[in-house]
Enzyme design. Structure first.
Site, PDB file in Angstrom:
ATOM      1  N   HIS A  76       0.859  -1.190   0.000  1.00  0.00           N
ATOM      2  CA  HIS A  76       0.000   0.000   0.000  1.00  0.00           C
ATOM      3  C   HIS A  76       0.894   1.240   0.000  1.00  0.00           C
ATOM      4  CE1 HIS A  76      -4.147  -1.611   1.372  1.00  0.00           C
ATOM      5  NE2 HIS A  76      -3.518  -2.507   0.642  1.00  0.00           N
ATOM      6  N   TYR A 205      -9.298   6.177   6.720  1.00  0.00           N
ATOM      7  CA  TYR A 205      -9.522   6.581   8.109  1.00  0.00           C
ATOM      8  C   TYR A 205     -10.459   7.782   8.042  1.00  0.00           C
ATOM      9  CZ  TYR A 205      -5.365   3.873   9.525  1.00  0.00           C
ATOM     10  OH  TYR A 205      -4.450   2.874   9.774  1.00  0.00           O
ATOM     11  N   PRO A 294      -5.391   0.828  18.908  1.00  0.00           N
ATOM     12  CA  PRO A 294      -5.136   0.254  17.590  1.00  0.00           C
ATOM     13  C   PRO A 294      -4.919   1.253  16.455  1.00  0.00           C
ATOM     14  CG  PRO A 294      -7.435  -0.092  18.235  1.00  0.00           C
ATOM     15  CD  PRO A 294      -6.731   0.476  19.424  1.00  0.00           C
ATOM     16  N   LYS A 298       0.229   0.074  15.277  1.00  0.00           N
ATOM     17  CA  LYS A 298       1.636   0.045  15.690  1.00  0.00           C
ATOM     18  C   LYS A 298       2.004  -1.182  16.537  1.00  0.00           C
ATOM     19  CE  LYS A 298       3.748   3.551  13.882  1.00  0.00           C
ATOM     20  NZ  LYS A 298       3.479   3.052  12.530  1.00  0.00           N
ATOM     21  N   TYR A 386       3.883   6.543  10.097  1.00  0.00           N
ATOM     22  CA  TYR A 386       2.971   5.450   9.710  1.00  0.00           C
ATOM     23  C   TYR A 386       3.729   4.330   9.004  1.00  0.00           C
ATOM     24  CZ  TYR A 386      -1.417   3.255   8.223  1.00  0.00           C
ATOM     25  OH  TYR A 386      -2.457   2.371   8.044  1.00  0.00           O
TER      26      TYR A 386
HETATM   27  C1  DHB Z   1      -6.124  -2.326  10.825  1.00  0.00           C
HETATM   28  C2  DHB Z   1      -6.122  -1.937  12.134  1.00  0.00           C
HETATM   29  C3  DHB Z   1      -5.626  -0.706  12.465  1.00  0.00           C
HETATM   30  O1  DHB Z   1      -5.597  -0.316  13.734  1.00  0.00           O
HETATM   31  C4  DHB Z   1      -5.155   0.164  11.522  1.00  0.00           C
HETATM   32  O2  DHB Z   1      -4.714   1.384  11.877  1.00  0.00           O
HETATM   33  C5  DHB Z   1      -5.149  -0.235  10.207  1.00  0.00           C
HETATM   34  C6  DHB Z   1      -5.635  -1.484   9.872  1.00  0.00           C
HETATM   35  C7  DHB Z   1      -6.674  -3.648  10.440  1.00  0.00           C
HETATM   36  O3  DHB Z   1      -7.146  -4.377  11.313  1.00  0.00           O
HETATM   37  O4  DHB Z   1      -6.649  -3.974   9.249  1.00  0.00           O
END
Ligand code: DHB
Length: 398
Positions: A76, A205, A294, A298, A386
């Site tokens: 990606h 997001y 989440p 990370k 990121y």
């Molecule tokens: C996923 C989870 C995340 O916290 C994130 O920032 C991006 C992707 C996932 O579960 O695919």
């Protein structure tokens, strides 16, 4: 009681990414370890976790475990933020010349377990460690019970707690399972797995008046999506119609591709760093040492940093007897831990709306999103964090 303790150089609690990767790196240096985990191999290989592997983490996995992350993972080159009715793309390649890989954590675990089995040292599954004894001595021990109720004991030179957020190795290190710096958030994620093609080739997001939405993916057939919810939400209490309405409210342009929802769960949000990462010959790493919320994915990427620092220290210790790098492990690892804590906290607070947010908070939040998407310097800052800062640790390539 066990008749004969097993003996090894490094006893590792937890067959997650941290424990298994450490075992693999130590094996490459000729250092033996035994990994124990209370879960079965099937449970470990099927548990749903985040899917984003940072660029430096992908390089570590491809060099030392398997290049499946490059072959089977999806590269990606960017992500999108949706807010205020508009989409804004972060072009990681243009901003920092890097990408991330969508390669779910359970695939990483399959690779790591296969590597352990190939090396002839399969993890001891369904072995529940109940305590770590003699942490102050040079022969710490892991004590526990197996699935059939008999006892086991592992005597090691060093014990590593990679046993997740309910770590029992924290007890000898910080005095309890909770001893640490801690923050809770007033929201959670409602997550679903959906049988459908991807709605977007890159992650979205989103922050709208309804709160946060994330459109992610597992592969071409299965999609992972989340929306912000109350932490007390019972996953079974939300209907499929409500789920689609919440998810659709987050994306500003596209119609989401729908399909059967075959899993619903609620993810808690917390930030945690243990007060100490070492006591005597016992060390903490991964989720046992720290938990991140989440947003930004990370968790596993940060665990790999701890592994690299501890791998370097253990290679020195078993090679020359010097404890210098074991002594600096905590300070070395904490540098990235607190940076990643900040990044996860920042992404979380920037993209969610707290239940008690005032009109000021909501408008300030939009100002922040406009600032981050409207400035190249700010976009680079986000893209660099990121896609992953360089680990800056040597001693793992050979
Ligand atoms: C996923 C989870 C995340 O916290 C994130 O920032 C991006 C992707 C996932 O579960 O695919």
């Amino acid at each position: 009681m066990p008749t004969q303790p097993l003996r090894t150089q490094v006893g590792i609690l937890g067959a997650g990414p941290a424990g298994l990767l450490l075992a693999q790196l130590l094996h490459r240096a000729g250092i033996d370890s035994i990994v124990v985990d209370q879960r079965s191999r099937e449970d470990i290989e099927e548990t749903v976790k985040a899917g984003i592997v940072e660029s430096p983490a992908a390089e570590v996995l491809a060099t030392t475990v398997s290049d499946r992350v490059y072959r089977d993972g999806a590269k990606h080159d960017g992500i999108a933020f949706h807010f205020d009715g508009q989409a804004h793309r972060f072009d990681f390649q243009d901003l920092v010349g890097r990408s991330v890989y969508l390669y779910p954590q359970h695939e990483v675990l399959k690779d790591l377990i296969a590597a352990r089995i190939d090396a002839g040292v399969a993890p001891l599954f369904e072995h529940t460690a109940t305590s770590v004894e003699d942490a102050d001595s040079d022969r710490p021990r892991i004590v526990g019970t197996t699935a059939d109720g008999s006892g086991f004991e592992i005597e090691a030179d060093v014990v590593v707690g990679a046993d997740g957020s309910g770590s029992i190795a924290r007890i000898p290190v910080v005095g309890s399972q909770q001893g640490g710096f801690f923050r809770e958030y007033p929201f959670a994620w409602y997550g679903v797995l959906v049988e459908a093609p991807p709605s977007s080739e890159e992650l979205i997001y989103s922050r709208s008046e309804e709160g946060f939405v994330l459109i992610s993916s597992r592969n071409r057939e299965v999609q992972r999506m989340y929306f912000q919810c109350d932490p007390a939400t019972d996953p079974a209490s939300v209907s499929d119609d409500e789920i689609w309405a919440k998810l659709q409210a987050g994306v500003t342009t596209d119609e989401l591709k729908r399909g059967p929802i075959f899993r619903k769960d609620v993810l808690r949000f917390r930030s945690f760093v243990a007060h100490r990462l070492r006591h005597g010959r016992v060390f903490l790493m991964g989720d046992a040492a720290h938990t991140v919320p989440p947003t930004g994915a990370k968790g596993m990427n940060l665990a790999i940093s701890d592994v690299l620092w501890l791998n370097r220290a253990l290679r020195e210790f078993f090679g020359s007897g010097s404890e210098t790098l074991l002594e600096s492990y905590e300070t070395d690892a904490l540098d990235r831990i607190w940076k990643a804590q900040h990044f996860s906290y920042w992404m979380t607070t920037m993209l969610h709306i707290a239940p008690d947010a005032s009109d000021f908070d909501r408008r300030r939040g939009l100002g922040e999103l406009r600032l981050v998407t409207g400035s190249r310097a700010a976009q680079e800052y986000l893209a660099e964090a990121y896609t992953g800062w360089d680990y800056g640790v040597d001693g793992w390539r050979d």
